[in-house]
Design a protein around this motif. Structure first.
Motif, short mmCIF file in Angstrom:
data_model
loop_
_atom_site.label_atom_id
_atom_site.label_comp_id
_atom_site.label_asym_id
_atom_site.label_seq_id
_atom_site.Cartn_x
_atom_site.Cartn_y
_atom_site.Cartn_z
N TRP A 194 116.76 -40.69 65.17
CA TRP A 194 115.53 -41.33 66.03
C TRP A 194 116.66 -41.78 67.14
O TRP A 194 115.49 -41.13 68.49
CB TRP A 194 115.53 -42.57 65.11
CG TRP A 194 113.79 -43.42 65.45
CD1 TRP A 194 112.92 -43.08 65.34
CD2 TRP A 194 114.34 -44.19 66.82
NE1 TRP A 194 112.64 -44.04 66.48
CE2 TRP A 194 113.44 -44.77 67.39
CE3 TRP A 194 115.44 -44.73 66.87
CZ2 TRP A 194 112.37 -46.06 67.99
CZ3 TRP A 194 115.45 -45.30 67.95
CH2 TRP A 194 114.02 -46.58 68.62
N ALA A 195 117.23 -42.38 67.32
CA ALA A 195 118.76 -42.20 68.71
C ALA A 195 117.98 -41.47 69.92
O ALA A 195 117.34 -41.46 71.01
CB ALA A 195 119.38 -43.46 68.89
N THR A 196 118.54 -40.02 69.30
CA THR A 196 118.85 -39.30 70.49
C THR A 196 117.30 -38.81 71.28
O THR A 196 117.59 -38.28 71.95
CB THR A 196 119.57 -37.75 70.01
OG1 THR A 196 121.06 -38.93 69.71
CG2 THR A 196 120.02 -36.77 70.37
N THR A 197 117.05 -38.66 69.34
CA THR A 197 115.69 -37.39 70.41
C THR A 197 114.55 -38.80 70.98
O THR A 197 113.61 -38.25 72.04
CB THR A 197 114.68 -37.31 68.46
OG1 THR A 197 114.16 -38.38 68.17
CG2 THR A 197 115.58 -35.48 68.24
N ASN A 198 114.55 -39.49 70.40
CA ASN A 198 113.59 -40.35 72.08
C ASN A 198 114.49 -40.98 72.68
O ASN A 198 113.47 -41.09 74.13
CB ASN A 198 113.78 -41.67 71.05
CG ASN A 198 112.39 -42.02 70.24
OD1 ASN A 198 111.68 -41.73 70.38
ND2 ASN A 198 112.54 -41.79 68.39
N VAL A 199 115.95 -41.21 72.66
CA VAL A 199 116.55 -41.60 74.17
C VAL A 199 115.99 -39.94 75.45
O VAL A 199 115.74 -40.33 76.46
CB VAL A 199 117.96 -41.19 73.96
CG1 VAL A 199 118.44 -41.85 75.38
CG2 VAL A 199 117.92 -43.30 73.57
N THR A 200 116.46 -39.02 74.60
CA THR A 200 116.11 -37.54 75.80
C THR A 200 114.98 -37.42 76.05
O THR A 200 114.78 -36.48 76.80
CB THR A 200 117.01 -36.53 74.91
OG1 THR A 200 116.21 -36.42 73.72
CG2 THR A 200 118.52 -37.00 74.55
N LYS A 201 114.19 -38.26 75.92
CA LYS A 201 112.54 -37.58 76.67
C LYS A 201 112.17 -38.06 77.93
O LYS A 201 111.34 -37.82 78.43
CB LYS A 201 111.50 -38.71 75.23
CG LYS A 201 110.99 -38.23 73.60
CD LYS A 201 109.98 -39.15 73.35
CE LYS A 201 110.11 -38.57 71.98
NZ LYS A 201 108.60 -39.86 71.29
N PHE A 202 113.00 -39.04 78.21
CA PHE A 202 113.35 -39.78 79.52
C PHE A 202 114.10 -39.71 80.50
O PHE A 202 114.89 -39.40 80.35
CB PHE A 202 113.31 -41.38 79.68
CG PHE A 202 112.47 -42.23 78.35
CD1 PHE A 202 110.84 -42.03 78.31
CD2 PHE A 202 112.68 -42.27 77.09
CE1 PHE A 202 109.89 -42.61 77.74
CE2 PHE A 202 112.01 -42.43 75.76
CZ PHE A 202 110.70 -43.09 76.02
N GLY A 203 113.55 -39.32 82.37
CA GLY A 203 114.51 -39.11 83.31
C GLY A 203 115.36 -37.56 83.15
O GLY A 203 115.23 -36.76 82.05
#
Length: 323
Positions: A194-203
């Motif tokens: 969850w953390a990896t796939t959500n954090v890598t959505k940005f910038g």
């Protein structure tokens, strides 16, 4: 390096209808999931057939069978996957000749290919672990890694293992999830995904994100994985089950507590990001960290923490010398 001419062909591209049916049929799910994974399985789990994994496989064997007289003549791997356990044990001198079986045609194909590349004397069959297609008293040793928890009727499978073993023969099964270990490992993995796939959505972190199609496919595979992973075990209860099946000299060992707490998020993170982002430095960190925490588990935590809290169970038993 042969397989039966009557074995089915691998099916790495299941239809939507087949996947839907698999949710109600665990053995179909086993075939579809493992056929789908077969060609990439070694890369996914960092499996190799060199000194690193030879030592790992032999360590699992020696945890419960260090007193065995080696080599065994003929060994069978049940639920072989890509052959990781048996092929590396053979390279370490545990057995001279091998047979691999799996419910997945794709896995048998890859295991035989790996054996051929290593120059090992191995044949293979597509087989249900509850009905092993070999004669009584055929093998000196039966091994498996992370297989028992996939089998609907584990006691029946162990009865079959004892049937095909010669009198006095031994089985060693490693990598079976404990009930407590599986609970914390799954939660750690879900949180990491969850953390990896959500954090890598940005910038700028978007370059660390796998294509959405690959993430979706991994999510579908994870959903099917929940169907193929049937059991978790308490070490004592698994030993009792082996005795009920007819085994003698039953013993268990457990491993990976601190190492599992690192290993599961590491593997999940690797599955969520593009592989080219992870170089030699990451591999050294992951393997080096696992080795150090394995030392902590073996030298410190095993002295104070009950067996059932460790992630992996290893079990051995023998067939009575006189039936």
């Amino acid at each position: 390096m042969t397989t039966s001419q009557h074995d089915p062909a691998p099916n790495p591209h299941a239809t939507e209808e087949q996947v839907a049916a698999a949710y109600a049929d665990t053995k179909l799910a086993q075939v579809l999931y493992h056929d789908w994974e077969a060609e990439t399985y070694d890369d996914k789990w960092s499996i190799s057939y060199d000194e690193r994994c030879i030592d790992y496989a032999r360590g699992r064997f020696d945890a419960v069978a260090a007193d065995a007289e080696l080599p065994y003549g003929r060994a069978l791997e049940l639920g072989c996957g890509t052959g990781f356990f048996l092929l590396n044990l053979m390279q370490s001198g545990v057995a001279e000749k091998g047979s691999v079986t799996d419910l997945s045609p794709g896995m048998v194909k890859v295991a035989l290919r790996n054996a051929e590349n290593l120059g090992l004397d191995v044949d293979g069959r597509v087989a249900d672990a509850e009905r092993i297609p070999y004669e009584d008293n055929t093998f000196d040793l039966v091994v498996g890694h992370a297989v028992l928890h996939h089998i609907p009727d584990v006691e029946q499978s162990l009865r079959e293992v004892l049937r095909v073993l010669k009198p006095g023969g031994r089985f060693v099964f490693a990598g079976e999830p404990s009930t407590i270990g599986d609970f914390y490992a799954r939660w750690i993995s879900r949180a990491t995904w969850w953390a990896t796939t959500n954090v890598t959505k940005f910038g700028p972190l978007q370059s660390w994100r796998r294509p959405q199609s690959e993430l979706d496919e991994s999510s579908r595979a994870a959903a099917l994985e929940a169907v193929v992973d049937i059991h978790t075990f308490d070490p004592g209860e698994l030993a009792d089950l082996a005795r009920r099946a007819g085994a003698t000299e039953v013993d268990t060992a457990t491993e990976e507590l601190a190492a599992a707490v690192l290993g599961w998020p590491v593997r999940t993170f690797e599955a969520a990001v593009p592989p080219e982002k992870l170089g030699w430095g990451w591999a050294r960190f992951a393997f080096g960290g696992w080795k150090k925490l394995t030392w902590v588990d073996e030298k410190l935590l095993h002295r104070v923490v009950p067996q059932k809290f460790f992630y992996n169970i290893v079990i051995t038993g023998t067939k009575p010398s006189q039936d």
